[in-house]
Motif scaffolding. Sequence first.
Motif, PDB file in Angstrom:
ATOM      1  N   VAL A 123       0.747  -1.152  -0.043  1.00 52.82           N
ATOM      2  CA  VAL A 123       0.079   0.039   0.185  1.00 52.82           C
ATOM      3  C   VAL A 123       0.836   1.248  -0.103  1.00 52.82           C
ATOM      4  N   GLY A 124       0.457   2.129  -0.679  1.00 51.30           N
ATOM      5  CA  GLY A 124       1.147   3.587  -1.080  1.00 51.30           C
ATOM      6  C   GLY A 124       0.482   4.616  -0.475  1.00 51.30           C
ATOM      7  N   VAL A 125      -0.984   4.420  -0.448  1.00 49.67           N
ATOM      8  CA  VAL A 125      -1.768   5.530   0.132  1.00 49.67           C
ATOM      9  C   VAL A 125      -2.785   4.856   0.895  1.00 49.67           C
ATOM     10  N   LEU A 126      -3.257   5.253   1.946  1.00 49.58           N
ATOM     11  CA  LEU A 126      -4.324   5.047   2.728  1.00 49.58           C
ATOM     12  C   LEU A 126      -5.367   5.811   2.660  1.00 49.58           C
ATOM     13  N   LEU A 127      -6.591   5.145   2.878  1.00 49.02           N
ATOM     14  CA  LEU A 127      -7.862   5.952   2.996  1.00 49.02           C
ATOM     15  C   LEU A 127      -8.236   6.056   4.602  1.00 49.02           C
ATOM     16  N   GLU A 128      -7.961   7.507   4.862  1.00 44.46           N
ATOM     17  CA  GLU A 128      -8.316   7.617   6.437  1.00 44.46           C
ATOM     18  C   GLU A 128      -9.946   7.972   6.539  1.00 44.46           C
ATOM     19  N   ILE A 129     -10.483   7.421   7.494  1.00 37.37           N
ATOM     20  CA  ILE A 129     -11.921   7.523   7.656  1.00 37.37           C
ATOM     21  C   ILE A 129     -12.288   7.855   9.011  1.00 37.37           C
ATOM     22  N   ASP A 130     -13.040   8.909   9.136  1.00 34.99           N
ATOM     23  CA  ASP A 130     -13.347   9.480  10.457  1.00 34.99           C
ATOM     24  C   ASP A 130     -14.869   8.727  10.773  1.00 34.99           C
ATOM     25  N   PRO A 131     -14.749   7.933  11.810  1.00 35.99           N
ATOM     26  CA  PRO A 131     -15.895   7.020  12.132  1.00 35.99           C
ATOM     27  C   PRO A 131     -17.007   7.818  12.733  1.00 35.99           C
ATOM     28  N   HIS A 132     -16.835   9.118  13.220  1.00 39.23           N
ATOM     29  CA  HIS A 132     -17.947   9.854  13.937  1.00 39.23           C
ATOM     30  C   HIS A 132     -18.772  10.932  12.874  1.00 39.23           C
ATOM     31  N   THR A 133     -17.822  11.233  11.425  1.00 38.53           N
ATOM     32  CA  THR A 133     -18.382  11.927  10.618  1.00 38.53           C
ATOM     33  C   THR A 133     -18.636  11.233   9.318  1.00 38.53           C
ATOM     34  N   GLY A 134     -17.851  10.309   9.128  1.00 34.71           N
ATOM     35  CA  GLY A 134     -17.497   9.412   7.745  1.00 34.71           C
ATOM     36  C   GLY A 134     -17.072  10.132   6.851  1.00 34.71           C
ATOM     37  N   ARG A 135     -16.204  11.248   7.028  1.00 32.36           N
ATOM     38  CA  ARG A 135     -15.279  11.910   6.058  1.00 32.36           C
ATOM     39  C   ARG A 135     -14.072  11.163   5.875  1.00 32.36           C
ATOM     40  N   THR A 136     -13.917  11.065   4.767  1.00 32.35           N
ATOM     41  CA  THR A 136     -12.566  10.217   4.193  1.00 32.35           C
ATOM     42  C   THR A 136     -11.517  11.206   3.446  1.00 32.35           C
ATOM     43  N   LYS A 137     -10.451  10.758   3.606  1.00 37.01           N
ATOM     44  CA  LYS A 137      -9.257  11.522   2.985  1.00 37.01           C
ATOM     45  C   LYS A 137      -8.067  10.450   2.613  1.00 37.01           C
ATOM     46  N   PHE A 138      -7.248  10.767   1.552  1.00 30.78           N
ATOM     47  CA  PHE A 138      -6.119  10.031   1.065  1.00 30.78           C
ATOM     48  C   PHE A 138      -4.895  10.365   2.069  1.00 30.78           C
ATOM     49  N   VAL A 139      -4.240   9.328   2.424  1.00 32.94           N
ATOM     50  CA  VAL A 139      -2.812   9.767   3.323  1.00 32.94           C
ATOM     51  C   VAL A 139      -2.079   8.994   2.454  1.00 32.94           C
ATOM     52  N   SER A 140      -0.928   9.622   2.106  1.00 29.45           N
ATOM     53  CA  SER A 140       0.324   8.960   1.278  1.00 29.45           C
ATOM     54  C   SER A 140       1.511   8.715   2.139  1.00 29.45           C
ATOM     55  N   LEU A 141       1.912   7.490   2.094  1.00 36.47           N
ATOM     56  CA  LEU A 141       2.795   6.930   3.062  1.00 36.47           C
ATOM     57  C   LEU A 141       4.248   7.441   2.616  1.00 36.47           C
ATOM     58  N   PRO A 142       5.191   7.340   3.512  1.00 33.58           N
ATOM     59  CA  PRO A 142       6.639   7.649   2.981  1.00 33.58           C
ATOM     60  C   PRO A 142       7.085   6.683   1.901  1.00 33.58           C
ATOM     61  N   PHE A 143       6.824   5.295   2.234  1.00 30.81           N
ATOM     62  CA  PHE A 143       7.056   4.565   1.211  1.00 30.81           C
ATOM     63  C   PHE A 143       6.118   3.393   1.175  1.00 30.81           C
ATOM     64  N   ASP A 144       6.258   2.535   0.275  1.00 29.18           N
ATOM     65  CA  ASP A 144       5.174   1.705  -0.095  1.00 29.18           C
ATOM     66  C   ASP A 144       5.341   0.469   0.927  1.00 29.18           C
ATOM     67  N   ALA A 145       4.458   0.005   1.737  1.00 27.89           N
ATOM     68  CA  ALA A 145       4.556  -1.012   3.016  1.00 27.89           C
ATOM     69  C   ALA A 145       3.629  -1.933   2.879  1.00 27.89           C
TER      70      ALA A 145
END
Length: 344
Positions: free
Chosen positions: A220-242
Amino acid sequence: MRPFAGNVKGEGKGGTAPGTFNTPSSVACDAQGRVYVADNLNDRIQVFTPEGKFLKAIKVTRPAEVAVHSKSGRIYVLSWLIRSKAVTFRHRREKIDKMAPPPRLVVLGSFDDPKEIASYRLPKGVGVGNHEFEIDVWTDPIRVWVSPGTPRRLSWPKAGIRVLDLKGGKLVVKHDFGAEAVRAIRRVVPPGNLRQRLYVSPTTGKLYLAEGDAGVGKSVGVLLEIDPHTGRTKFVSLPFDAEDLAFDRQGHIYLRARTDVARYDPKSWREVPWDYGEQRKGVGFASSRAEGAGKRNRDVASSLRIPSRRYNHHGGMMVNAKGHIVVGIHGGQTVQRMRGADPK
Protein backbone atom coordinates in the motif's frame (compact mmCIF):
# COMPACT_ATOMS: atom_id res chain seq x y z
CA MET A 1 -42.85 -20.38 -27.70
CA ARG A 2 -43.56 -19.51 -31.31
CA PRO A 3 -42.26 -16.87 -33.76
CA PHE A 4 -44.09 -13.55 -33.46
CA ALA A 5 -42.59 -11.84 -36.54
CA GLY A 6 -39.53 -12.11 -38.73
CA ASN A 7 -37.38 -15.12 -39.60
CA VAL A 8 -35.76 -17.37 -36.97
CA LYS A 9 -33.37 -19.11 -39.39
CA GLY A 10 -30.54 -16.69 -38.65
CA GLU A 11 -28.92 -13.49 -39.81
CA GLY A 12 -29.09 -12.70 -43.48
CA LYS A 13 -32.59 -14.17 -43.84
CA GLY A 14 -34.36 -10.86 -43.28
CA GLY A 15 -35.56 -8.30 -45.78
CA THR A 16 -37.43 -5.06 -46.36
CA ALA A 17 -40.96 -6.39 -46.74
CA PRO A 18 -43.48 -5.80 -43.91
CA GLY A 19 -42.87 -8.26 -41.10
CA THR A 20 -39.23 -8.85 -42.04
CA PHE A 21 -36.24 -7.13 -40.44
CA ASN A 22 -32.66 -6.06 -40.97
CA THR A 23 -30.99 -5.96 -37.54
CA PRO A 24 -34.01 -5.61 -35.22
CA SER A 25 -32.70 -4.11 -31.97
CA SER A 26 -35.53 -3.21 -29.59
CA VAL A 27 -39.14 -4.07 -28.75
CA ALA A 28 -41.79 -2.07 -26.86
CA CYS A 29 -45.55 -2.20 -26.25
CA ASP A 30 -48.15 0.55 -25.85
CA ALA A 31 -51.23 0.68 -23.62
CA GLN A 32 -53.33 -1.05 -26.30
CA GLY A 33 -50.90 -3.97 -26.53
CA ARG A 34 -49.47 -3.02 -29.91
CA VAL A 35 -45.90 -4.17 -30.43
CA TYR A 36 -43.21 -1.76 -31.76
CA VAL A 37 -39.99 -3.20 -33.22
CA ALA A 38 -36.93 -1.05 -34.00
CA ASP A 39 -35.78 -2.22 -37.44
CA ASN A 40 -32.38 -0.55 -37.41
CA LEU A 41 -30.87 -0.99 -40.87
CA ASN A 42 -34.27 -0.59 -42.54
CA ASP A 43 -34.67 2.87 -40.94
CA ARG A 44 -38.13 2.15 -39.58
CA ILE A 45 -40.19 1.03 -36.62
CA GLN A 46 -42.68 -1.71 -37.44
CA VAL A 47 -45.90 -1.92 -35.44
CA PHE A 48 -47.91 -5.12 -34.96
CA THR A 49 -51.14 -6.14 -33.28
CA PRO A 50 -50.88 -8.27 -30.12
CA GLU A 51 -51.48 -11.27 -32.41
CA GLY A 52 -48.55 -10.39 -34.70
CA LYS A 53 -50.44 -8.81 -37.62
CA PHE A 54 -48.51 -6.01 -39.32
CA LEU A 55 -50.14 -2.58 -38.87
CA LYS A 56 -47.74 0.07 -40.16
CA ALA A 57 -44.10 1.12 -40.56
CA ILE A 58 -42.94 4.40 -39.04
CA LYS A 59 -40.00 6.05 -40.81
CA VAL A 60 -37.10 6.97 -38.50
CA THR A 61 -33.36 6.94 -39.05
CA ARG A 62 -31.43 4.06 -37.46
CA PRO A 63 -33.77 3.24 -34.53
CA ALA A 64 -31.77 1.44 -31.83
CA GLU A 65 -34.08 1.69 -28.80
CA VAL A 66 -37.83 2.32 -28.83
CA ALA A 67 -40.28 3.07 -26.01
CA VAL A 68 -43.89 4.26 -25.85
CA HIS A 69 -45.03 6.68 -23.14
CA SER A 70 -47.51 5.07 -20.78
CA LYS A 71 -50.02 7.96 -20.82
CA SER A 72 -49.51 10.12 -23.91
CA GLY A 73 -48.67 7.29 -26.30
CA ARG A 74 -45.75 9.28 -27.72
CA ILE A 75 -42.98 7.21 -29.25
CA TYR A 76 -39.42 7.81 -28.07
CA VAL A 77 -36.55 6.51 -30.17
CA LEU A 78 -32.83 6.43 -29.46
CA SER A 79 -31.16 6.52 -32.86
CA TRP A 80 -27.73 5.29 -33.94
CA LEU A 81 -26.20 2.65 -36.18
CA ILE A 82 -26.12 -0.87 -34.75
CA ARG A 83 -22.73 -2.36 -35.68
CA SER A 84 -24.00 -5.83 -36.56
CA LYS A 85 -22.28 -8.48 -38.65
CA ALA A 86 -24.45 -7.33 -41.56
CA VAL A 87 -22.76 -3.93 -41.37
CA THR A 88 -19.26 -5.23 -40.70
CA PHE A 89 -19.12 -7.73 -43.53
CA ARG A 90 -21.15 -5.96 -46.22
CA HIS A 91 -19.85 -2.41 -46.03
CA ARG A 92 -16.44 -0.82 -46.26
CA ARG A 93 -15.23 1.17 -43.29
CA GLU A 94 -15.70 4.58 -44.90
CA LYS A 95 -19.26 3.69 -45.86
CA ILE A 96 -20.04 2.66 -42.28
CA ASP A 97 -19.15 6.15 -41.03
CA LYS A 98 -21.51 7.70 -43.58
CA MET A 99 -24.25 5.29 -42.52
CA ALA A 100 -23.94 6.27 -38.86
CA PRO A 101 -25.92 9.39 -37.89
CA PRO A 102 -25.04 11.33 -34.72
CA PRO A 103 -26.63 9.54 -31.73
CA ARG A 104 -29.85 11.30 -30.70
CA LEU A 105 -33.23 10.94 -29.03
CA VAL A 106 -36.19 11.38 -31.40
CA VAL A 107 -39.70 12.15 -30.12
CA LEU A 108 -42.60 11.05 -32.35
CA GLY A 109 -46.33 11.48 -31.99
CA SER A 110 -48.61 8.60 -31.02
CA PHE A 111 -49.50 5.63 -33.21
CA ASP A 112 -52.25 7.55 -35.04
CA ASP A 113 -50.00 10.49 -35.98
CA PRO A 114 -46.33 9.47 -35.52
CA LYS A 115 -44.70 12.57 -37.00
CA GLU A 116 -41.42 13.85 -35.55
CA ILE A 117 -41.99 16.36 -32.74
CA ALA A 118 -38.46 16.91 -31.44
CA SER A 119 -34.89 15.64 -31.65
CA TYR A 120 -32.14 15.83 -29.02
CA ARG A 121 -28.41 15.10 -29.30
CA LEU A 122 -26.95 12.93 -26.56
CA PRO A 123 -24.83 14.90 -24.04
CA LYS A 124 -21.06 14.96 -24.37
CA GLY A 125 -19.49 11.88 -22.81
CA VAL A 126 -22.53 9.66 -23.39
CA GLY A 127 -21.61 7.36 -26.24
CA VAL A 128 -23.13 4.24 -27.70
CA GLY A 129 -20.81 1.29 -28.39
CA ASN A 130 -21.23 -1.14 -25.51
CA HIS A 131 -23.57 1.17 -23.59
CA GLU A 132 -26.96 0.05 -22.40
CA PHE A 133 -29.92 2.46 -22.49
CA GLU A 134 -33.36 2.38 -20.89
CA ILE A 135 -36.12 4.93 -21.53
CA ASP A 136 -38.33 5.44 -18.48
CA VAL A 137 -41.80 6.06 -19.93
CA TRP A 138 -43.53 6.25 -16.54
CA THR A 139 -42.24 9.76 -15.82
CA ASP A 140 -43.39 12.97 -17.46
CA PRO A 141 -41.27 14.10 -19.17
CA ILE A 142 -39.47 10.84 -19.84
CA ARG A 143 -36.06 10.01 -18.40
CA VAL A 144 -33.18 8.10 -19.99
CA TRP A 145 -30.90 5.79 -18.00
CA VAL A 146 -27.45 5.03 -19.41
CA SER A 147 -25.02 2.33 -18.35
CA PRO A 148 -21.69 3.17 -20.05
CA GLY A 149 -20.05 -0.20 -19.45
CA THR A 150 -18.21 -2.09 -16.75
CA PRO A 151 -15.13 -1.15 -14.69
CA ARG A 152 -13.15 -3.79 -16.58
CA ARG A 153 -13.53 -1.68 -19.71
CA LEU A 154 -13.69 1.77 -18.12
CA SER A 155 -12.40 3.45 -15.01
CA TRP A 156 -14.93 3.39 -12.18
CA PRO A 157 -15.72 7.13 -12.30
CA LYS A 158 -16.65 6.78 -15.97
CA ALA A 159 -18.53 3.50 -15.57
CA GLY A 160 -21.29 4.80 -13.32
CA ILE A 161 -24.91 4.88 -14.46
CA ARG A 162 -26.10 8.28 -15.70
CA VAL A 163 -29.63 9.68 -15.67
CA LEU A 164 -30.58 12.05 -18.50
CA ASP A 165 -33.51 14.47 -18.28
CA LEU A 166 -35.20 16.63 -20.90
CA LYS A 167 -34.63 20.24 -19.86
CA GLY A 168 -34.62 23.47 -21.85
CA GLY A 169 -34.82 21.68 -25.18
CA LYS A 170 -31.81 19.49 -24.38
CA LEU A 171 -30.92 16.15 -22.86
CA VAL A 172 -28.90 16.97 -19.75
CA VAL A 173 -27.18 14.79 -17.18
CA LYS A 174 -29.32 14.86 -14.03
CA HIS A 175 -27.26 12.30 -12.10
CA ASP A 176 -23.86 10.76 -12.71
CA PHE A 177 -23.56 8.00 -10.14
CA GLY A 178 -19.89 7.37 -10.94
CA ALA A 179 -18.93 10.98 -10.21
CA GLU A 180 -21.22 11.12 -7.17
CA ALA A 181 -19.64 7.96 -5.77
CA VAL A 182 -16.16 9.43 -6.17
CA ARG A 183 -17.21 12.60 -4.32
CA ALA A 184 -18.86 10.62 -1.54
CA ILE A 185 -16.36 7.87 -0.82
CA ARG A 186 -13.22 9.04 -2.66
CA ARG A 187 -11.90 5.62 -3.65
CA VAL A 188 -14.09 3.52 -5.91
CA VAL A 189 -11.40 1.37 -7.54
CA PRO A 190 -11.53 -2.25 -6.32
CA PRO A 191 -8.41 -3.30 -4.36
CA GLY A 192 -5.66 -5.22 -6.08
CA ASN A 193 -6.11 -8.95 -5.51
CA LEU A 194 -9.13 -8.01 -3.34
CA ARG A 195 -6.62 -7.39 -0.54
CA GLN A 196 -7.83 -5.03 2.21
CA ARG A 197 -6.56 -4.39 5.73
CA LEU A 198 -7.96 -2.16 8.48
CA TYR A 199 -6.03 -0.26 11.14
CA VAL A 200 -7.12 2.07 13.95
CA SER A 201 -5.01 4.76 15.61
CA PRO A 202 -5.41 4.44 19.40
CA THR A 203 -4.80 8.17 19.91
CA THR A 204 -7.23 9.62 17.34
CA GLY A 205 -9.71 6.80 16.77
CA LYS A 206 -9.33 7.27 13.02
CA LEU A 207 -9.82 4.20 10.85
CA TYR A 208 -7.35 3.49 8.03
CA LEU A 209 -8.08 1.30 5.02
CA ALA A 210 -5.11 -0.21 3.19
CA GLU A 211 -5.66 -1.75 -0.23
CA GLY A 212 -3.32 -3.32 -2.74
CA ASP A 213 -2.43 -0.19 -4.72
CA ALA A 214 1.33 -0.84 -4.88
CA GLY A 215 3.86 -3.64 -5.05
CA VAL A 216 2.05 -5.89 -7.55
CA GLY A 217 -1.13 -5.44 -5.55
CA LYS A 218 0.39 -6.69 -2.30
CA SER A 219 1.52 -3.39 -0.73
CA VAL A 220 0.00 0.00 0.00
CA GLY A 221 1.24 3.48 -0.87
CA VAL A 222 -1.91 5.48 -0.07
CA LEU A 223 -4.18 4.90 2.92
CA LEU A 224 -7.80 5.95 3.03
CA GLU A 225 -8.38 7.72 6.36
CA ILE A 226 -11.96 7.46 7.67
CA ASP A 227 -13.42 9.48 10.52
CA PRO A 228 -15.95 7.05 12.10
CA HIS A 229 -17.88 9.92 13.72
CA THR A 230 -18.47 11.99 10.58
CA GLY A 231 -17.85 9.49 7.79
CA ARG A 232 -15.42 11.91 6.12
CA THR A 233 -12.56 10.39 4.20
CA LYS A 234 -9.25 11.57 2.83
CA PHE A 235 -6.16 10.08 1.23
CA VAL A 236 -2.97 9.72 3.26
CA SER A 237 0.22 9.11 1.28
CA LEU A 238 2.83 6.98 3.06
CA PRO A 239 6.58 7.80 2.98
CA PHE A 240 7.21 4.52 1.17
CA ASP A 241 5.13 1.58 -0.01
CA ALA A 242 4.58 -0.78 2.89
CA GLU A 243 3.42 -4.39 2.94
CA ASP A 244 1.99 -3.90 6.43
CA LEU A 245 1.80 -1.33 9.20
CA ALA A 246 0.86 -0.92 12.86
CA PHE A 247 0.27 1.81 15.48
CA ASP A 248 1.74 2.03 18.96
CA ARG A 249 -0.05 3.53 21.97
CA GLN A 250 1.60 6.94 21.33
CA GLY A 251 0.08 7.02 17.85
CA HIS A 252 3.32 6.43 15.96
CA ILE A 253 2.93 4.44 12.77
CA TYR A 254 5.30 1.58 11.94
CA LEU A 255 5.78 0.77 8.26
CA ARG A 256 7.18 -2.52 7.11
CA ALA A 257 8.84 -3.35 3.79
CA ARG A 258 10.46 -6.67 2.90
CA THR A 259 13.47 -6.42 5.21
CA ASP A 260 12.88 -3.15 7.07
CA VAL A 261 10.60 -1.58 9.69
CA ALA A 262 10.64 2.20 10.16
CA ARG A 263 8.69 4.45 12.54
CA TYR A 264 6.98 7.78 11.74
CA ASP A 265 4.88 10.49 13.32
CA PRO A 266 1.65 10.49 11.21
CA LYS A 267 1.01 14.17 12.03
CA SER A 268 4.17 15.39 10.29
CA TRP A 269 5.37 12.18 8.61
CA ARG A 270 8.80 12.79 10.00
CA GLU A 271 10.74 9.67 10.89
CA VAL A 272 11.00 8.80 14.59
CA PRO A 273 14.28 6.85 14.63
CA TRP A 274 15.56 4.29 17.10
CA ASP A 275 19.03 4.98 18.48
CA TYR A 276 20.05 1.40 17.65
CA GLY A 277 18.58 1.23 14.13
CA GLU A 278 20.45 0.89 10.84
CA GLN A 279 20.66 3.56 8.16
CA ARG A 280 19.18 2.27 4.91
CA LYS A 281 18.76 3.59 1.37
CA GLY A 282 15.86 2.96 -0.99
CA VAL A 283 13.41 1.29 1.38
CA GLY A 284 10.10 0.40 -0.27
CA PHE A 285 8.90 -1.13 -3.49
CA ALA A 286 10.35 0.55 -6.57
CA SER A 287 7.61 -0.33 -9.08
CA SER A 288 4.79 1.29 -7.14
CA ARG A 289 1.61 2.21 -9.01
CA ALA A 290 -0.08 3.77 -5.99
CA GLU A 291 -2.35 6.78 -6.54
CA GLY A 292 -0.06 9.73 -7.21
CA ALA A 293 2.89 7.83 -5.82
CA GLY A 294 5.17 6.96 -8.71
CA LYS A 295 8.48 5.41 -7.66
CA ARG A 296 8.60 6.19 -3.98
CA ASN A 297 11.52 4.41 -2.33
CA ARG A 298 12.74 6.33 0.70
CA ASP A 299 16.04 6.55 2.57
CA VAL A 300 15.56 5.65 6.23
CA ALA A 301 17.76 6.97 9.06
CA SER A 302 16.98 4.17 11.48
CA SER A 303 15.60 0.87 10.21
CA LEU A 304 15.01 -2.32 12.15
CA ARG A 305 16.18 -5.11 9.87
CA ILE A 306 14.15 -8.32 9.61
CA PRO A 307 15.40 -11.58 8.01
CA SER A 308 12.66 -11.96 5.44
CA ARG A 309 13.57 -13.46 2.07
CA ARG A 310 10.51 -12.53 0.04
CA TYR A 311 8.40 -9.42 -0.33
CA ASN A 312 4.82 -10.67 -0.39
CA HIS A 313 2.50 -12.77 1.76
CA HIS A 314 3.88 -11.85 5.16
CA GLY A 315 2.13 -12.78 8.37
CA GLY A 316 1.24 -9.39 9.86
CA MET A 317 2.75 -7.20 12.57
CA MET A 318 1.74 -5.38 15.77
CA VAL A 319 3.15 -3.26 18.59
CA ASN A 320 2.18 -4.09 22.16
CA ALA A 321 1.73 -1.71 25.10
CA LYS A 322 5.41 -2.06 26.10
CA GLY A 323 6.58 -1.00 22.65
CA HIS A 324 7.64 -4.49 21.60
CA ILE A 325 7.16 -5.28 17.92
CA VAL A 326 6.05 -8.66 16.60
CA VAL A 327 6.58 -9.29 12.89
CA GLY A 328 5.62 -12.35 10.87
CA ILE A 329 8.14 -13.07 8.11
CA HIS A 330 8.34 -15.17 4.96
CA GLY A 331 11.38 -17.36 4.45
CA GLY A 332 11.84 -18.66 7.98
CA GLN A 333 9.98 -20.95 10.36
CA THR A 334 10.04 -18.66 13.41
CA VAL A 335 8.61 -15.30 14.38
CA GLN A 336 11.26 -12.60 14.65
CA ARG A 337 10.70 -10.51 17.78
CA MET A 338 12.43 -7.19 18.25
CA ARG A 339 12.35 -5.00 21.29
CA GLY A 340 11.17 -1.47 20.54
CA ALA A 341 12.30 1.82 22.06
CA ASP A 342 11.39 2.61 25.64
CA PRO A 343 8.08 4.56 25.40
CA LYS A 344 9.40 6.91 28.08
